[in-house]
Design an enzyme around this catalytic site. Structure first.
Site, short mmCIF file in Angstrom:
data_model
loop_
_atom_site.label_atom_id
_atom_site.label_comp_id
_atom_site.label_asym_id
_atom_site.label_seq_id
_atom_site.Cartn_x
_atom_site.Cartn_y
_atom_site.Cartn_z
N HIS A 76 33.15 21.42 37.86
CA HIS A 76 32.96 22.30 36.69
C HIS A 76 33.58 21.66 35.45
O HIS A 76 33.01 21.70 34.36
CB HIS A 76 33.65 23.65 36.91
CG HIS A 76 33.10 24.47 38.03
ND1 HIS A 76 33.83 24.77 39.15
CD2 HIS A 76 31.89 25.06 38.19
CE1 HIS A 76 33.10 25.53 39.97
NE2 HIS A 76 31.93 25.72 39.42
N ASP A 78 22.97 21.66 41.96
CA ASP A 78 22.03 22.79 42.06
C ASP A 78 20.74 22.39 41.35
O ASP A 78 20.37 22.98 40.33
CB ASP A 78 22.66 24.03 41.41
CG ASP A 78 23.94 24.44 42.11
OD1 ASP A 78 23.86 25.17 43.10
OD2 ASP A 78 25.03 23.98 41.68
P1 AMP Z 1 28.92 27.59 40.22
O1 AMP Z 1 30.21 28.08 39.69
O2 AMP Z 1 28.99 27.10 41.63
O3 AMP Z 1 27.78 28.52 39.95
O4 AMP Z 1 28.60 26.30 39.38
C1 AMP Z 1 28.59 26.31 37.97
C2 AMP Z 1 27.99 25.03 37.48
O5 AMP Z 1 28.76 23.94 37.94
C3 AMP Z 1 26.55 24.82 38.02
O6 AMP Z 1 25.76 24.27 36.99
C4 AMP Z 1 26.77 23.84 39.13
O7 AMP Z 1 25.64 23.04 39.38
C5 AMP Z 1 27.92 23.01 38.59
N1 AMP Z 1 28.62 22.33 39.67
C6 AMP Z 1 29.02 22.88 40.85
N2 AMP Z 1 29.57 21.94 41.65
C7 AMP Z 1 29.51 20.77 40.97
C8 AMP Z 1 29.90 19.43 41.26
N3 AMP Z 1 30.45 19.10 42.43
N4 AMP Z 1 29.68 18.48 40.32
C9 AMP Z 1 29.10 18.80 39.13
N5 AMP Z 1 28.71 20.05 38.80
C10 AMP Z 1 28.90 21.02 39.70
#
Ligand code: AMP
Length: 281
Positions: A37, A150
């Site tokens: 994030h 994602d």
């Molecule tokens: P989430 O909180 O899981 O909904 O993720 C929020 C954002 O962070 C989304 O755009 C995800 O694709 C991105 N994200 C989650 N994990 C990672 C990671 N390991 N590397 C880069 N971006 C990520």
């Protein structure tokens, strides 16, 4: 760093802030923040005058109520991390602030959400599109940042932006991984020590399949290989492994490099659902 729980004062702040030439970057998250994030925040900071991070566990994108209930939440820690990396604004609304009563608006993305995540999590992308559209309307960003992890979500939001004429640019940021290759995810917090070790199998099988396909083997062979690798790890189950056209997400039977194929995987370690992906090239 400014923290807002309500829409009206956030909008007023952003209106006051924005003068000619300023740009706003938005990073939507569900919290339990990790370095993945934070790399989105860094990218936004390097490209915009102001970065807004939203933290909201959106109920309409969970098709499984247990998953929603067990989703890690850690707002206090998240705020500290965001402060440390110099995020400008945090928006962490309540359900009442985001939804007035029942959410009735539904999105249908045709073929795009009938495969992979869309197939196994019915209604998920409609919920994602709804909440992200709300954030776009509230923040009115110039750019929004999403993780490659994602990828299907990114393709779907791209369609939302184009069809609803949001007039902003989407950026996909590479997946950040732990030293052993596991893609960083808030859900990793739910893995016990043994499960955490086993979870690397998803990355390992993506790498093995990628190598196979690069050597010219068939997609059916790569699928068999992945299935066999996962079967060998007790407590890990495969939900799907697909090779897809990275733009329209059509699941491919044969590799065609013009379609910029992406290898996508999802499965469970114990009761924790994890996803990962990797481009063929
Ligand atoms: P989430 O909180 O899981 O909904 O993720 C929020 C954002 O962070 C989304 O755009 C995800 O694709 C991105 N994200 C989650 N994990 C990672 C990671 N390991 N590397 C880069 N971006 C990520």
């Amino acid at each position: 760093m400014e923290i807002f729980k309500k829409i009206a004062p956030l909008k007023a702040f952003l209106k006051e802030f924005r003068t000619v030439g300023d740009t706003i970057g938005l990073v939507p998250t569900m919290g339990a923040l990790h370095n993945g994030h934070l790399s989105l925040i860094d990218t936004s900071k390097s490209q915009n005058s102001l970065t807004v991070c939203s933290i909201y566990v959106n109920p309409t994108q969970f098709n499984n109520p247990v998953d929603l209930q067990k989703y890690p939440r850690n707002l206090e820690e998240d705020v500290k991390l965001l402060q440390k990396v110099g995020c400008d604004v945090v928006f962490c609304p309540s359900n009442e602030e985001m939804y007035t009563g029942q959410a009735s608006l539904k999105f249908d993305f045709g073929a795009l959400d009938k495969v992979m995540e869309g197939k196994f999590r019915p209604g998920h992308f409609s919920g994602v599109a709804l909440v992200v559209s709300k954030f776009f309307n509230i923040v009115n960003p110039d750019r929004a940042y999403f993780g490659q992890k994602d990828w299907q979500q990114f393709a779907i939001i791209q369609q939302v932006v184009e069809e609803l004429k949001f007039g902003l640019t989407l950026h996909s940021v590479p997946t950040l991984r732990e030293a052993d290759g596991l893609a960083m995810s808030s859900r990793n917090l739910r893995l016990n020590e043994q499960e955490r070790l086993k979870a690397t199998i998803f990355h390992q099988s993506l790498l093995a399949a990628q190598e196979n396909l690069r050597q010219g083997r068939k997609i059916t062979d790569a699928k068999k290989l992945v299935e066999e690798m996962i079967k060998k790890v007790p407590g890990v189950t495969l939900e799907y492994f697909e090779v897809a056209d990275s733009k329209n997400l059509n699941v491919l039977e044969f590799v065609n490099e013009a379609e910029k194929p992406i290898l996508c995987i999802a499965g469970y370690v114990g009761d924790v659902r994890l996803i990962d992906n990797m481009f063929l090239k």
